[in-house]
Design a protein around this motif. Structure first.
Motif, PDB file in Angstrom:
ATOM      1  N   LYS A  47       3.034   9.213  -1.519  1.00  0.00           N
ATOM      2  CA  LYS A  47       3.494   9.273  -0.472  1.00  0.00           C
ATOM      3  C   LYS A  47       2.958  10.272   0.294  1.00  0.00           C
ATOM      4  O   LYS A  47       2.223  10.503   0.885  1.00  0.00           O
ATOM      5  N   HIS A  48       4.084  11.022   0.758  1.00  0.00           N
ATOM      6  CA  HIS A  48       4.341  11.853   1.742  1.00  0.00           C
ATOM      7  C   HIS A  48       2.755  13.608   0.706  1.00  0.00           C
ATOM      8  O   HIS A  48       3.131  14.451   1.515  1.00  0.00           O
ATOM      9  N   LYS A 107       9.505   8.625  -6.906  1.00  0.00           N
ATOM     10  CA  LYS A 107       7.725   9.590  -7.611  1.00  0.00           C
ATOM     11  C   LYS A 107       6.769   8.913  -6.456  1.00  0.00           C
ATOM     12  O   LYS A 107       5.797   9.044  -6.215  1.00  0.00           O
ATOM     13  N   TYR A 108       6.811   7.696  -5.652  1.00  0.00           N
ATOM     14  CA  TYR A 108       6.621   7.009  -4.891  1.00  0.00           C
ATOM     15  C   TYR A 108       6.508   8.017  -3.489  1.00  0.00           C
ATOM     16  O   TYR A 108       5.872   7.642  -2.815  1.00  0.00           O
ATOM     17  N   LYS A 131       0.849  -1.031  -0.273  1.00  0.00           N
ATOM     18  CA  LYS A 131      -0.215  -0.212  -0.461  1.00  0.00           C
ATOM     19  C   LYS A 131       1.367   1.723  -0.174  1.00  0.00           C
ATOM     20  O   LYS A 131       1.799   1.681   0.688  1.00  0.00           O
ATOM     21  N   ILE A 132       0.526   2.148  -0.963  1.00  0.00           N
ATOM     22  CA  ILE A 132       1.203   3.027  -0.460  1.00  0.00           C
ATOM     23  C   ILE A 132       2.297   3.893   0.441  1.00  0.00           C
ATOM     24  O   ILE A 132       3.147   4.836   1.151  1.00  0.00           O
ATOM     25  N   GLU A 133       1.017   4.168   1.316  1.00  0.00           N
ATOM     26  CA  GLU A 133       0.931   4.230   2.852  1.00  0.00           C
ATOM     27  C   GLU A 133       2.488   3.196   3.706  1.00  0.00           C
ATOM     28  O   GLU A 133       3.038   3.805   4.350  1.00  0.00           O
ATOM     29  N   ASN A 134       2.755   2.536   2.872  1.00  0.00           N
ATOM     30  CA  ASN A 134       3.571   1.431   3.344  1.00  0.00           C
ATOM     31  C   ASN A 134       4.893   1.480   2.974  1.00  0.00           C
ATOM     32  O   ASN A 134       5.227   0.666   3.150  1.00  0.00           O
ATOM     33  N   ILE A 135       4.585   2.280   1.925  1.00  0.00           N
ATOM     34  CA  ILE A 135       5.915   2.697   1.076  1.00  0.00           C
ATOM     35  C   ILE A 135       7.435   2.764   2.343  1.00  0.00           C
ATOM     36  O   ILE A 135       7.240   4.051   3.033  1.00  0.00           O
TER      37      ILE A 135
END
Length: 445
Positions: free
Chosen positions: A315-316, A310-311, A162-166
């Motif tokens: 995320k941020h 990019k990720y 998940k994006i929040e877990n990058i």
């Protein structure tokens, strides 16, 4: 569903497809090969029109006193658009180019060409998202905007996170991507019928119309190339298969002088004249035909760094533009205009920094090694607000990419993803990478 119903369904789909007109709203995806936005449009429509908006806001000064796009990248963009127009015509697709903001013009384009669906590259950073929102607000309700991820090596839909877990640390993400994700193959589009050619014609503006004087190329530049997909693919072929310089990339990538110490793909990647996947699959071809070694891997490694930033920006969000960065650090930064101008003009106390800054000012290009040194010097030696340095890079660099630019500036300024918060010793770096002073003499004389 029986056979007759299936045939009827397909006929209805074909009729619907013929009645629909798709608009491809180009952004930083100025190519035909491996363009998922273009492929998605062609899949659903028998009639396609392309459009590109050169927003005049790009050439106005921002709060830091810089244009969003200065002359080097502006010329590279115009060259890229000329080539894109030519490549699209080979597929019987017209490209309309307007010197106007999309929210001012796109409604009329949709009305004049009976557009019901707009296809564009998925963006998430503030200015790009704001532009899309402004367009949505003025469009007729029946017009749909479909966004497609089109700038990654590792597609967001394929990553097992998940994006929040990058992960905050690059190597942790890289290992997961390399282990669990397969790179998608390039997409291609078929040629449309000649009836698809649009009767409306537009002219790609000149540099003068953008507010610039004619640009005379500096003969010492390490990037003497032109914009566009044709030039990008030519460079790949030359660097990989003609000179075979790829086989030595890891040994030369920290160079400072000449065209071939690095691949120089970044300006084309930045405006989407070539995709990361196209480069990746050409590396694989090189490995099959020539050799597979640390250098071939290292070029892919650098493409993964590009994905990583990019990720991180997905995320941020807007934190990548804030003074405290994604770490929300509360450092004390200076905005001394005299010191900033000395850095820009190559008039600091550091000759290695000065040489790199003069190269940038005269050519729009700087080596990766140079960028790390001048950014570290700006933020950690001069203790200047790193966002000002990032804004200057945004204006001047040929290969400006919002994610890599702000990600790298945060990284070297201590407000990003560097777990060690390093400070570059610029004179030790100069001694290592410019021991004979060849680079410094080149730009300081």
């Amino acid at each position: 569903m029986n056979d007759a119903e299936e045939v009827l369904k397909k006929k209805i789909q074909l009729i619907e497809k013929k009645e629909m007109t798709g608009l491809v709203w180009f952004g930083n995806d100025l190519r035909v090969l491996d363009n998922d936005v273009l492929a998605a449009a062609v899949e659903k429509h028998s009639k396609i029109i392309g459009v590109y908006f050169i927003d005049p806001k790009l050439f106005k000064e921002n709060k830091f006193g810089f244009k969003k796009m200065d002359v080097f990248r502006a010329q590279f963009l115009l060259e890229s658009l000329n080539d894109l127009q030519h490549q699209l015509l080979k597929k019987n697709i017209s490209l309309l180019v307007y010197l106007d903001s999309p929210e001012n013009r796109i409604k009329d384009v949709c009305k004049n060409h009976q557009i019901d669906t707009i296809y564009k590259q998925k963006e998430w950073t503030y200015e790009e998202a704001s532009s899309k929102k402004a367009v949505q607000e003025i469009l007729e309700k029946n017009i749909v905007i479909k966004e497609v991820y089109n700038q990654f090596l590792y597609h967001p839909e394929d990553i097992p996170l998940k994006i929040e877990n990058i992960p905050q640390v690059f190597s942790n993400l890289r290992k997961k991507l390399e282990k669990y994700v397969t790179i998608r193959h390039e997409t291609e589009i078929s040629k449309l019928t000649s009836e698809n050619i649009c009767l409306e014609k537009t002219n790609i503006p000149s540099l003068k119309e953008l507010g610039f004087d004619t640009l005379q190329q500096e003969n010492k530049t390490a990037f003497p190339f032109k914009g566009g997909e044709t030039e990008a693919l030519k460079r790949v072929h030359n660097y990989f298969f003609e000179t075979k310089k790829l086989a030595f990339y890891k040994n030369t990538r920290n160079g400072l002088i000449g065209t071939d110490y690095s691949s120089k793909f970044s300006p084309w990647l930045a405006n989407g004249s070539i995709s990361a996947r196209t480069i990746y699959w050409n590396v694989k071809k090189f490995e099959e035909q020539e050799t597979k070694n640390q250098s071939t891997y290292w070029l892919i490694f650098e493409l993964i760094w590009r994905d990583y930033f990019k990720y991180i920006s997905i995320k941020h969000g807007d934190s990548i533009f804030k003074i405290g960065g994604i770490l929300h650090k509360n450092y004390s930064w200076s905005e001394n205009k005299k010191t900033i101008q000395e850095w820009i003009d190559g008039e600091t106390k550091d000759d290695f920094v000065n040489a790199n800054m003069i190269e940038l000012k005269k050519t729009g290009w700087m080596s990766n090694r140079g960028r790390q040194n001048v950014a570290s010097y700006f933020a950690k030696e001069l203790k200047l607000d790193w966002r000002i340095g990032a804004a200057y890079f945004e204006a001047i660099l040929l290969d400006y990419d919002v994610h890599s630019n702000y990600g790298n500036w945060m990284y070297v300024s201590g407000v990003g993803n560097d777990p060690r918060d390093r400070k570059f010793n610029t004179q030790l770096q100069a001694a290592r990478y410019d021991p004979s002073h060849l680079f410094r003499k080149r730009w300081l004389q």
